[in-house]
Design an enzyme around this catalytic site. Structure first.
Site, PDB file in Angstrom:
ATOM      1  N   TYR A 131     -85.488 -24.112-102.676  1.00  0.00           N
ATOM      2  CA  TYR A 131     -84.090 -23.671-102.754  1.00  0.00           C
ATOM      3  C   TYR A 131     -83.836 -22.516-101.793  1.00  0.00           C
ATOM      4  CZ  TYR A 131     -79.894 -21.473-104.697  1.00  0.00           C
ATOM      5  OH  TYR A 131     -78.655 -20.901-104.854  1.00  0.00           O
ATOM      6  N   VAL A 132     -84.732 -21.543-101.798  1.00  0.00           N
ATOM      7  CA  VAL A 132     -84.567 -20.389-100.893  1.00  0.00           C
ATOM      8  C   VAL A 132     -84.633 -20.843 -99.443  1.00  0.00           C
ATOM      9  CG1 VAL A 132     -85.427 -18.100-100.250  1.00  0.00           C
ATOM     10  CG2 VAL A 132     -85.564 -18.848-102.635  1.00  0.00           C
TER      11      VAL A 132
END
Length: 217
Positions: A131-132
């Site tokens: 996600y990051v």
């Protein structure tokens, strides 16, 4: 100003659409995925369009008809795997940026992750690092797009009632922030030209949201 809210059926998106509809001079256009979501937004007077972020760029571009600005609040959600994270949080964001360019809609506000540096990718738990990484590259694509962008990096999101008080800076200590306050930050940001070309983190604090946004130089 007609504001396209991408991810309008999400927890931040719903609150943002409501706030837009309550603001004189603004009208929301809710980009949603399902027909059964239409009535919720039309009941508050918002326009709707059914488009999936997994559609192609030309299809997403149709959502930009009669739009002056876009706020990207979409996300694949915590219950999906890395595959959907890449398809929505990265590819969906990039396609929306490209659609905005095709439609000549210059103003683009992005909800990102709190910290999207390369160091944050390396230090994130294995389940969170995709996600990051997705947000890291989506942010880069937006910064390099030539659009009038703002990137908002909220702290740990909660469903608490908003306080209307935040701390905003390029870098702040990690902390929580209610989604309602993030929605208000987005509302103020899309109306404030001084935020163009800026990226900032936001957490709960002691400064009114309007004052915090107005202080951005």
């Amino acid at each position: 100003m007609n504001v396209l809210v991408v991810g309008a059926n999400g927890k931040i998106g719903k609150q943002l659409v409501k706030k837009i509809q309550e603001t004189e001079g603004l009208t929301a256009k809710a980009m949603i995925r399902k027909a059964e979501q239409v009535s919720y937004f039309e009941d508050m007077g918002a326009k709707t369009i059914i488009v999936d972020l997994e559609d192609d760029v030309n299809t997403i571009t149709k959502a930009f008809d009669d739009v002056d600005a876009v706020v990207f609040t979409a996300g694949s959600g915590p219950s999906t795997g890395p595959d959907k994270t890449m398809l929505i949080d990265l590819d969906g964001a990039v396609k929306t940026i490209e659609a905005a360019k095709q439609a000549n809609v210059k103003r683009f506000v992005m909800v990102s992750s709190f910290d999207t540096t390369r160091q944050a990718i390396q230090e994130a738990p294995a389940s969170f690092s995709p996600y990051v990484a997705a947000k890291h590259y989506a942010d880069i694509w937006l910064r390099d797009s030539g659009l009038n962008y703002t990137i908002v990096h909220p702290g740990m999101l909660t469903n608490d009632e908003g306080t209307g008080q935040v701390q905003i800076a390029e870098k702040v200590e990690p902390n929580k922030v209610p989604r309602e306050d993030v929605a208000e930050v987005l509302l103020q940001t899309v109306q404030t030209d001084a935020t163009i070309g800026k990226a900032f983190q936001v957490i709960s604090g002691n400064t009114s949201i309007k004052e915090a946004i107005d202080s951005i130089k």
